[in-house]
Design a protein around this motif. Sequence first.
Motif, short mmCIF file in Angstrom:
data_model
loop_
_atom_site.label_atom_id
_atom_site.label_comp_id
_atom_site.label_asym_id
_atom_site.label_seq_id
_atom_site.Cartn_x
_atom_site.Cartn_y
_atom_site.Cartn_z
N CYS A 28 -8.86 -45.84 -70.46
CA CYS A 28 -8.01 -46.32 -69.37
C CYS A 28 -7.85 -47.84 -69.52
O CYS A 28 -8.82 -48.54 -69.81
N ASP A 29 -6.64 -48.33 -69.33
CA ASP A 29 -6.44 -49.79 -69.36
C ASP A 29 -5.89 -50.29 -68.02
O ASP A 29 -5.36 -51.40 -67.95
N GLY A 30 -5.98 -49.47 -66.99
CA GLY A 30 -5.51 -49.88 -65.66
C GLY A 30 -4.05 -49.56 -65.40
O GLY A 30 -3.56 -49.76 -64.29
N SER A 31 -3.35 -49.00 -66.41
CA SER A 31 -1.92 -48.73 -66.23
C SER A 31 -1.64 -47.70 -65.14
O SER A 31 -0.51 -47.61 -64.64
N HIS A 32 -2.64 -46.90 -64.78
CA HIS A 32 -2.41 -45.86 -63.76
C HIS A 32 -1.96 -46.45 -62.43
O HIS A 32 -1.32 -45.77 -61.64
N SER A 51 -1.82 -45.17 -70.44
CA SER A 51 -2.62 -46.23 -71.07
C SER A 51 -2.08 -46.59 -72.46
O SER A 51 -1.62 -45.73 -73.20
N CYS A 100 -8.43 -42.25 -69.87
CA CYS A 100 -7.14 -42.16 -69.19
C CYS A 100 -6.81 -40.71 -68.85
O CYS A 100 -6.98 -39.81 -69.65
N ARG A 101 -6.31 -40.50 -67.65
CA ARG A 101 -5.80 -39.17 -67.28
C ARG A 101 -4.38 -39.24 -66.75
O ARG A 101 -3.83 -38.24 -66.32
N CYS A 102 -3.77 -40.43 -66.79
CA CYS A 102 -2.40 -40.55 -66.28
C CYS A 102 -1.38 -40.50 -67.41
O CYS A 102 -0.20 -40.29 -67.17
N GLY A 103 -1.83 -40.74 -68.65
CA GLY A 103 -0.92 -40.71 -69.80
C GLY A 103 -0.25 -42.03 -70.08
O GLY A 103 0.51 -42.14 -71.04
N GLY A 131 -7.52 -42.60 -60.45
CA GLY A 131 -7.52 -43.18 -61.79
C GLY A 131 -8.17 -42.30 -62.83
O GLY A 131 -7.96 -41.09 -62.85
N PRO A 132 -8.99 -42.92 -63.71
CA PRO A 132 -9.46 -42.23 -64.93
C PRO A 132 -10.59 -41.21 -64.70
O PRO A 132 -11.09 -41.06 -63.59
S1 FES Z 1 -5.94 -43.38 -65.91
FE1 FES Z 1 -4.36 -43.81 -67.34
S2 FES Z 1 -4.50 -45.97 -67.59
FE2 FES Z 1 -6.07 -45.53 -66.13
#
Ligand code: FES
Length: 246
Positions: free
Chosen positions: A82-86, A76, A71-74, A29-30
């Motif tokens: 981060c909003d948990g979207s990962h 969110s 956020c590191r997944c892009g 995750g983040p």
């Molecule tokens: S790391 Fe992107 S929403 Fe959590």
Amino acid sequence: MINRLEKIVKETGSKQAPEEFYIKVSAQGPYLVYGNPPIVQETFVPNKEGLPWEYCQGLKFDYTTKVAALCRCGASKKHPFCDGSHKEADWNPEETSDKRPILEDSKEYKGPNLVLSDNRKFCALARFCDSHGTAWKLAKKAQTEEEKELARHSAGYCPAGRLLLYDREKQEVYEPEFKPSIGVLEDPTLKVSGPLWVKGGIRIESADGESYEIRNRVTLCRCGKSRNKPFCDGAHVDKSRFALPQ
Ligand code: FES
């Protein structure tokens, strides 16, 4: 028991931020940010050539929690947080960067007064190096104070720290002074959001518990697409749109 913090390597010219500041890369995750550094939007400001040359600070992202999750997944919808979207996003969280010091794989460009060291793996495509004939040419020819200042600016404003400039005679590294802080980069010329700009020697700890080399300037991927995670490799930019720097 080996204290992993004792093994931390610092890049030439960089100082480590006080220990309370660090970023933990979580495995799936983040980024978890400790020490409450300011997190501020920073937008590239182009010069007359239409290339980024300054930064304009904007929105300050306040957070009241002890740890900020970025956020590191892009995916969110609450960037930069981060909003948990990962958990549902289609991305690969694996850290693919090695932990070798950046200078080990750098190439040097020498001029009469200056040396520019360059490690292309860390390019965030911020393009501060492309103005005034490029940072490489500036470093190779700089002799007057004005020329040296242009070379310092061109290399020192590189947010990723891909470029590092030395004075040959004074044996001095030119590094801008930064307080521990995080910039959330925006690139209006290319109409893209850039990486997280981690400044001031904040330690970055991998999910495996080991730290990356401490550097004064680094950029962390926040689109989830880099092939050099956790660092930005410019993957947020459509590279077919312009000629890449050398
Ligand atoms: S790391 Fe992107 S929403 Fe959590």
